[in-house]
Design a protein around this motif. Structure first.
Motif, PDB file in Angstrom:
ATOM      1  N   GLN A  98       2.167   1.298 -10.003  1.00 33.64           N
ATOM      2  CA  GLN A  98       2.541   0.116 -10.765  1.00 33.64           C
ATOM      3  C   GLN A  98       1.329  -0.463 -11.481  1.00 33.64           C
ATOM      4  O   GLN A  98       1.439  -1.070 -12.527  1.00 33.64           O
ATOM      5  CB  GLN A  98       3.181  -0.925  -9.850  1.00 33.64           C
ATOM      6  N   ILE A  99       0.151  -0.244 -10.901  1.00 33.54           N
ATOM      7  CA  ILE A  99      -1.113  -0.661 -11.510  1.00 33.54           C
ATOM      8  C   ILE A  99      -2.057   0.540 -11.464  1.00 33.54           C
ATOM      9  O   ILE A  99      -2.211   1.164 -10.415  1.00 33.54           O
ATOM     10  CB  ILE A  99      -1.760  -1.835 -10.748  1.00 33.54           C
ATOM     11  N   SER A 118       4.575  -1.830 -15.988  1.00 35.57           N
ATOM     12  CA  SER A 118       3.414  -1.590 -15.139  1.00 35.57           C
ATOM     13  C   SER A 118       2.147  -2.036 -15.874  1.00 35.57           C
ATOM     14  O   SER A 118       2.206  -2.452 -17.026  1.00 35.57           O
ATOM     15  CB  SER A 118       3.349  -0.114 -14.719  1.00 35.57           C
ATOM     16  N   LEU A 119       1.015  -1.971 -15.197  1.00 33.18           N
ATOM     17  CA  LEU A 119      -0.243  -2.488 -15.727  1.00 33.18           C
ATOM     18  C   LEU A 119      -1.312  -1.404 -15.720  1.00 33.18           C
ATOM     19  O   LEU A 119      -1.509  -0.729 -14.711  1.00 33.18           O
ATOM     20  CB  LEU A 119      -0.726  -3.673 -14.871  1.00 33.18           C
ATOM     21  N   ILE A 121      -5.406  -1.017 -16.289  1.00 37.69           N
ATOM     22  CA  ILE A 121      -6.689  -1.708 -16.419  1.00 37.69           C
ATOM     23  C   ILE A 121      -7.740  -0.667 -16.793  1.00 37.69           C
ATOM     24  O   ILE A 121      -8.030   0.240 -16.015  1.00 37.69           O
ATOM     25  CB  ILE A 121      -7.097  -2.425 -15.121  1.00 37.69           C
ATOM     26  N   VAL A 144       3.811  -0.833 -21.374  1.00 38.63           N
ATOM     27  CA  VAL A 144       2.827  -0.998 -20.303  1.00 38.63           C
ATOM     28  C   VAL A 144       1.929  -2.188 -20.652  1.00 38.63           C
ATOM     29  O   VAL A 144       1.447  -2.296 -21.778  1.00 38.63           O
ATOM     30  CB  VAL A 144       1.975   0.287 -20.158  1.00 38.63           C
ATOM     31  N   PHE A 145       1.714  -3.076 -19.679  1.00 35.31           N
ATOM     32  CA  PHE A 145       0.744  -4.156 -19.873  1.00 35.31           C
ATOM     33  C   PHE A 145      -0.646  -3.541 -19.836  1.00 35.31           C
ATOM     34  O   PHE A 145      -0.904  -2.624 -19.059  1.00 35.31           O
ATOM     35  CB  PHE A 145       0.878  -5.225 -18.788  1.00 35.31           C
ATOM     36  N   TYR A 146      -1.532  -4.054 -20.664  1.00 34.72           N
ATOM     37  CA  TYR A 146      -2.855  -3.460 -20.814  1.00 34.72           C
ATOM     38  C   TYR A 146      -3.920  -4.545 -20.720  1.00 34.72           C
ATOM     39  O   TYR A 146      -3.852  -5.553 -21.420  1.00 34.72           O
ATOM     40  CB  TYR A 146      -2.935  -2.769 -22.180  1.00 34.72           C
ATOM     41  N   GLU A 147      -4.872  -4.346 -19.850  1.00 37.88           N
ATOM     42  CA  GLU A 147      -6.024  -5.238 -19.712  1.00 37.88           C
ATOM     43  C   GLU A 147      -7.267  -4.361 -19.672  1.00 37.88           C
ATOM     44  O   GLU A 147      -7.191  -3.165 -19.362  1.00 37.88           O
ATOM     45  CB  GLU A 147      -5.943  -6.055 -18.418  1.00 37.88           C
ATOM     46  N   ILE A 175      -7.397  -9.677 -12.182  1.00 35.13           N
ATOM     47  CA  ILE A 175      -6.323  -9.178 -13.041  1.00 35.13           C
ATOM     48  C   ILE A 175      -5.167  -8.657 -12.192  1.00 35.13           C
ATOM     49  O   ILE A 175      -3.991  -8.917 -12.476  1.00 35.13           O
ATOM     50  CB  ILE A 175      -6.846  -8.074 -13.986  1.00 35.13           C
ATOM     51  N   TYR A 179      -1.350 -10.281 -12.110  1.00 35.72           N
ATOM     52  CA  TYR A 179      -0.189  -9.432 -12.356  1.00 35.72           C
ATOM     53  C   TYR A 179       0.823  -9.572 -11.210  1.00 35.72           C
ATOM     54  O   TYR A 179       2.019  -9.726 -11.429  1.00 35.72           O
ATOM     55  CB  TYR A 179      -0.628  -7.974 -12.532  1.00 35.72           C
TER      56      TYR A 179
END
Length: 183
Positions: A98-99, A118-119, A121, A144-147, A175, A179
């Motif tokens: 998920q991350i 999902s994330l 990093i 997808v979330f992006y950091e 982060i 999330y």
């Protein structure tokens, strides 16, 4: 030189994932996150055999292990430079997380197999690179979330070894927790 040259429709992205998930034949991969389960966190690091890698990876792993605890999280650690890892292994590993935390590089293209919501990093260098924007767009196309966390010790794309600092490790954990609080 073009930063707006590609686009994938949401329908095409979903079809792509269905086709890719079918390549993993040893178990069915799901397209959603189970309610009430621990968040799967994957640290995909390059390892010492790679040209560019985190030199103090054990420090970073220890930091994550002490901060990303069960029952809220399940931390998995995998060397993405493993020559014996098959394409199916990579799809499975990424789809089940998920991350994902990973260094800037080719492994990031696997984010297209991540489940929507999902994330990812990215640990990126303290320099300018057009690829950064392309990976951000790829994440967006696949939901997808992006950091990113900028690593001060990686000041050039050609740098071979770099260290993660305490503030950078803390930023990654921050982060992850943000999330989790929103998930």
């Amino acid at each position: 030189s073009c930063n707006d040259c590609f686009f994938v429709s949401p329908i095409s992205a979903a079809q792509f994932k269905v086709a890719a998930y079918k390549l993993v034949t040893d178990r069915q991969l799901i397209h959603h996150f189970p309610e009430g389960k621990a968040i799967q966190v994957l640290l995909a690091y390059r390892g010492m055999i790679a040209k560019r890698h985190i030199e103090n990876i054990l420090f970073f792993i220890d930091n994550l292990k002490s901060a990303v605890l069960t029952p809220n999280f399940n931390l998995k650690i995998n060397c993405s430079s493993d020559y014996y890892m098959t394409h199916q292994d990579q799809i499975r590993m990424v789809a089940e997380a998920q991350i994902i935390i990973a260094e800037h590089g080719a492994f990031q293209s696997n984010m297209m197999y991540m489940r929507k919501g999902s994330l990812f990093i990215e640990l990126r260098g303290n320099y300018s690179n057009g690829e950064f924007a392309n990976f951000e767009r790829l994440a967006s196309m696949f939901g997808v979330f992006y950091e990113h966390v900028t690593t001060c010790n990686l000041d050039c794309h050609k740098t071979t070894k770099f260290n993660i600092t305490v503030p950078e490790a803390e930023q990654v954990v921050s982060i992850i927790n943000a999330y989790r609080d929103k998930a």
